[in-house]
Design an enzyme around this catalytic site. Sequence first.
Site, short mmCIF file in Angstrom:
data_model
loop_
_atom_site.label_atom_id
_atom_site.label_comp_id
_atom_site.label_asym_id
_atom_site.label_seq_id
_atom_site.Cartn_x
_atom_site.Cartn_y
_atom_site.Cartn_z
N HIS A 10 -8.76 -13.60 16.66
CA HIS A 10 -8.77 -12.93 17.96
C HIS A 10 -7.18 -12.90 18.08
O HIS A 10 -6.29 -13.66 17.41
CB HIS A 10 -9.27 -13.62 19.17
N ARG A 59 -11.52 -13.66 24.62
CA ARG A 59 -10.39 -13.42 23.80
C ARG A 59 -11.13 -12.81 22.59
O ARG A 59 -10.16 -11.91 21.97
CB ARG A 59 -9.71 -14.70 23.39
N GLU A 83 -15.78 -20.79 18.89
CA GLU A 83 -14.61 -21.67 18.47
C GLU A 83 -15.18 -23.29 18.44
O GLU A 83 -16.16 -23.41 19.20
CB GLU A 83 -13.56 -21.68 19.11
N LEU A 84 -14.83 -24.18 17.53
CA LEU A 84 -14.83 -25.45 17.51
C LEU A 84 -14.87 -25.97 18.86
O LEU A 84 -14.01 -25.73 19.62
CB LEU A 84 -14.12 -26.18 16.50
N GLN A 85 -15.80 -26.77 19.49
CA GLN A 85 -15.86 -27.27 20.88
C GLN A 85 -15.19 -28.61 20.75
O GLN A 85 -15.25 -29.63 19.92
CB GLN A 85 -17.18 -27.38 21.49
N TYR A 86 -13.96 -28.44 21.74
CA TYR A 86 -13.14 -29.79 21.46
C TYR A 86 -13.60 -30.80 22.51
O TYR A 86 -12.87 -32.07 22.76
CB TYR A 86 -11.72 -29.48 21.68
#
Length: 212
Positions: A10, A59, A83-86
């Site tokens: 993105h 995004r 996306e990877l979850q933080y």
Amino acid sequence: MGLSIYLLRHGETTHSQTGGYCGALNPELTPAGMEMAQAFADAYGAMDWTAVFTSPMKRTMATAKPLCEALGMTPQLREGLKELQYGAWEDRSQDEVKQLYGPDYNRWMTEPAWNPPTGGETSLQIASRANTVIAEIKETYETGNVLVVSHKATIRIIICSLLGIDLGRYRDRIEMPVASISVITFGRYGPMLTRLGDRHHLPEALRNRAGT
């Protein structure tokens, strides 16, 4: 002609500028990020696209929008491309995370395949859900060009998984700037990386923006 998957990260967000951890957060593109999305559509709109898949985040959908509108195509949303979850690190800087979650951060930096951010996901988990989408694409489309709009860590992990690179080394082996395109073609001998992190479709001023 075989199948080619175009992996597009993105466009710019405020978090890609600052470097703050952003996985589950859902920021909009910046004005420059919108320009990046349009530049991609301008450069690639003449291609013969078979389908467009995207993460269901603002995004990524905004990045896919100019091309989809130009082609009259509807993007297919897939949770597996998120996306990877933080976890607890979301919206924090690297320095904050080091201070507040030092042991977890050190484990994640050493071996992210098995050690997640505090309350987040490992790269093995990302590979499992993202590769389900890649498998769906391969089963549905034997030939053609398929666009996949996703995120920095997720795209790097997809590439590592397809090429047989250690998933724990995705940060060390592959760079993935915003609005860059990477291409995987599937042929007789399996997946071939034919382009990585390409941003030639962007005007020089956008390519040179800091923090991207």
